[in-house]
Design a protein around this motif. Structure first.
Motif, PDB file in Angstrom:
ATOM      1  N   VAL A  36       0.811  -1.220   0.000  1.00 51.01           N
ATOM      2  CA  VAL A  36       0.000   0.000   0.000  1.00 51.01           C
ATOM      3  C   VAL A  36       0.840   1.264   0.000  1.00 51.01           C
ATOM      4  CG1 VAL A  36      -2.078  -1.035   1.003  1.00 51.01           C
ATOM      5  CG2 VAL A  36      -0.268  -0.208   2.511  1.00 51.01           C
ATOM      6  N   GLY A  37       2.141   1.122  -0.241  1.00 49.01           N
ATOM      7  CA  GLY A  37       3.003   2.282  -0.389  1.00 49.01           C
ATOM      8  C   GLY A  37       3.473   2.907   0.910  1.00 49.01           C
ATOM      9  N   PHE A  38       3.409   2.179   2.025  1.00 49.14           N
ATOM     10  CA  PHE A  38       3.906   2.708   3.293  1.00 49.14           C
ATOM     11  C   PHE A  38       5.408   2.528   3.384  1.00 49.14           C
ATOM     12  CE2 PHE A  38      -0.158   1.739   5.962  1.00 49.14           C
ATOM     13  CZ  PHE A  38      -0.804   2.778   5.353  1.00 49.14           C
ATOM     14  N   GLY A  39       6.065   3.491   3.969  1.00 44.88           N
ATOM     15  CA  GLY A  39       7.459   3.356   4.348  1.00 44.88           C
ATOM     16  C   GLY A  39       7.525   3.181   5.856  1.00 44.88           C
ATOM     17  N   LEU A  40       8.277   2.236   6.318  1.00 46.94           N
ATOM     18  CA  LEU A  40       8.379   1.990   7.761  1.00 46.94           C
ATOM     19  C   LEU A  40       9.666   2.621   8.273  1.00 46.94           C
ATOM     20  CD1 LEU A  40       7.161  -1.727   7.889  1.00 46.94           C
ATOM     21  CD2 LEU A  40       5.822   0.371   8.040  1.00 46.94           C
ATOM     22  N   ASN A  41       9.559   3.877   8.692  1.00 46.52           N
ATOM     23  CA  ASN A  41      10.736   4.653   9.099  1.00 46.52           C
ATOM     24  C   ASN A  41      10.982   4.631  10.598  1.00 46.52           C
ATOM     25  OD1 ASN A  41      11.098   5.399   6.406  1.00 46.52           O
ATOM     26  ND2 ASN A  41       9.660   7.084   6.640  1.00 46.52           N
ATOM     27  N   GLU A  42      10.026   4.168  11.363  1.00 44.55           N
ATOM     28  CA  GLU A  42      10.137   4.141  12.820  1.00 44.55           C
ATOM     29  C   GLU A  42       9.796   2.745  13.322  1.00 44.55           C
ATOM     30  OE1 GLU A  42      11.058   6.705  14.756  1.00 44.55           O
ATOM     31  OE2 GLU A  42      11.220   8.073  13.051  1.00 44.55           O
ATOM     32  N   LEU A  43      10.316   2.408  14.484  1.00 42.06           N
ATOM     33  CA  LEU A  43      10.010   1.110  15.087  1.00 42.06           C
ATOM     34  C   LEU A  43       8.511   0.961  15.340  1.00 42.06           C
ATOM     35  CD1 LEU A  43      11.409  -1.442  16.035  1.00 42.06           C
ATOM     36  CD2 LEU A  43      11.620  -0.408  18.306  1.00 42.06           C
ATOM     37  N   SER A  44       7.853   2.046  15.714  1.00 41.24           N
ATOM     38  CA  SER A  44       6.416   1.995  15.975  1.00 41.24           C
ATOM     39  C   SER A  44       5.628   1.665  14.707  1.00 41.24           C
ATOM     40  CB  SER A  44       5.925   3.310  16.569  1.00 41.24           C
ATOM     41  OG  SER A  44       6.162   4.374  15.678  1.00 41.24           O
ATOM     42  N   ALA A  45       6.165   2.012  13.548  1.00 43.96           N
ATOM     43  CA  ALA A  45       5.491   1.695  12.286  1.00 43.96           C
ATOM     44  C   ALA A  45       5.447   0.179  12.063  1.00 43.96           C
ATOM     45  CB  ALA A  45       6.188   2.385  11.117  1.00 43.96           C
ATOM     46  N   TYR A  46       6.511  -0.509  12.436  1.00 44.49           N
ATOM     47  CA  TYR A  46       6.519  -1.978  12.338  1.00 44.49           C
ATOM     48  C   TYR A  46       5.438  -2.565  13.233  1.00 44.49           C
ATOM     49  CZ  TYR A  46      10.881  -2.023   9.717  1.00 44.49           C
ATOM     50  OH  TYR A  46      11.831  -1.861   8.740  1.00 44.49           O
ATOM     51  N   SER A  47       5.313  -2.008  14.425  1.00 38.12           N
ATOM     52  CA  SER A  47       4.287  -2.474  15.361  1.00 38.12           C
ATOM     53  C   SER A  47       2.880  -2.247  14.805  1.00 38.12           C
ATOM     54  CB  SER A  47       4.443  -1.747  16.699  1.00 38.12           C
ATOM     55  OG  SER A  47       3.418  -2.121  17.584  1.00 38.12           O
ATOM     56  N   GLU A  48       2.671  -1.101  14.158  1.00 40.56           N
ATOM     57  CA  GLU A  48       1.362  -0.809  13.568  1.00 40.56           C
ATOM     58  C   GLU A  48       0.994  -1.837  12.497  1.00 40.56           C
ATOM     59  OE1 GLU A  48      -1.226   1.486  14.118  1.00 40.56           O
ATOM     60  OE2 GLU A  48      -0.101   1.577  15.979  1.00 40.56           O
ATOM     61  N   VAL A  49       1.930  -2.126  11.625  1.00 45.96           N
ATOM     62  CA  VAL A  49       1.657  -3.101  10.564  1.00 45.96           C
ATOM     63  C   VAL A  49       1.399  -4.474  11.188  1.00 45.96           C
ATOM     64  CG1 VAL A  49       2.658  -4.338   8.593  1.00 45.96           C
ATOM     65  CG2 VAL A  49       2.910  -1.854   8.783  1.00 45.96           C
ATOM     66  N   ARG A  50       2.260  -4.880  12.096  1.00 46.56           N
ATOM     67  CA  ARG A  50       2.094  -6.201  12.716  1.00 46.56           C
ATOM     68  C   ARG A  50       0.779  -6.312  13.482  1.00 46.56           C
ATOM     69  NH1 ARG A  50       8.247  -6.341  13.469  1.00 46.56           N
ATOM     70  NH2 ARG A  50       8.802  -8.107  12.138  1.00 46.56           N
ATOM     71  N   SER A  51       0.365  -5.249  14.152  1.00 44.33           N
ATOM     72  CA  SER A  51      -0.885  -5.317  14.922  1.00 44.33           C
ATOM     73  C   SER A  51      -2.092  -5.479  13.999  1.00 44.33           C
ATOM     74  CB  SER A  51      -1.042  -4.095  15.817  1.00 44.33           C
ATOM     75  OG  SER A  51      -1.182  -2.912  15.055  1.00 44.33           O
ATOM     76  N   HIS A  52      -2.103  -4.758  12.890  1.00 42.01           N
ATOM     77  CA  HIS A  52      -3.218  -4.898  11.954  1.00 42.01           C
ATOM     78  C   HIS A  52      -3.226  -6.272  11.280  1.00 42.01           C
ATOM     79  CE1 HIS A  52      -3.425  -0.523  12.405  1.00 42.01           C
ATOM     80  NE2 HIS A  52      -4.684  -0.683  12.102  1.00 42.01           N
ATOM     81  N   TYR A  53      -2.074  -6.737  10.912  1.00 43.25           N
ATOM     82  CA  TYR A  53      -2.008  -8.025  10.229  1.00 43.25           C
ATOM     83  C   TYR A  53      -2.243  -9.190  11.183  1.00 43.25           C
ATOM     84  CZ  TYR A  53      -1.005  -6.142   5.671  1.00 43.25           C
ATOM     85  OH  TYR A  53      -1.129  -5.498   4.462  1.00 43.25           O
ATOM     86  N   SER A  54      -2.004  -8.982  12.477  1.00 39.21           N
ATOM     87  CA  SER A  54      -2.364 -10.034  13.427  1.00 39.21           C
ATOM     88  C   SER A  54      -3.886 -10.175  13.510  1.00 39.21           C
ATOM     89  CB  SER A  54      -1.764  -9.769  14.806  1.00 39.21           C
ATOM     90  OG  SER A  54      -2.371  -8.655  15.420  1.00 39.21           O
TER      91      SER A  54
END
Length: 129
Positions: A36-54
């Motif tokens: 979807v064109g997101f760039g994961l520039n912060e550690l919290s961004a990884y958490s956001e993606v993982r939380s939604h995909y969980s």
């Protein structure tokens, strides 16, 4: 009551789709975000993606369990309507607030709309029995 063949097929497809995407987002958040064109520039961004995909992983597992346990099927379909209906509200709001999306996002909207309509159809059938 038994799970019908139609429900088994629908739940199997939903299960594979969402378990697959769920695992992808948990273990490869950069790939999932790239869809979807997101760039994961912060550690919290990884958490956001993982939380939604969980969430996708859990509802996919629920779909598989519902094939075996009829009493979970109605709840599972309701969860699909709630989750993907909420996504659709946000996506349509975004169209009005941000402008017309690219073709990839239209495919996502169509897929989510299909999931909601199929789940509503199956809930209607379940409630008429």
């Amino acid at each position: 009551m038994k799970v019908t063949l139609i429900d088994k097929i629908i739940l199997l497809l939903l299960g594979f789709e969402h378990v697959g995407f769920g695992l992808l987002g948990l273990f490869s958040p950069l790939v999932a975000a790239g869809f979807v064109g997101f760039g994961l520039n912060e550690l919290s961004a990884y958490s956001e993606v993982r939380s939604h995909y969980s969430l996708f992983l859990i509802i996919g597992i629920m779909a598989f369990i519902s094939i075996l346990r009829f009493e979970m099927m109605e709840f599972t379909y309701k969860i699909y309507v709630l989750v993907f209906g909420s996504f659709l509200i946000g996506r349509f709001f975004s169209v009005f607030a941000d402008g017309m999306p690219n073709s990839m996002l239209w495919y996502v909207i169509l897929a989510e709309l299909a999931v909601v309509l199929i789940a509503l159809w199956r809930l209607k059938i379940l409630n008429n029995k």
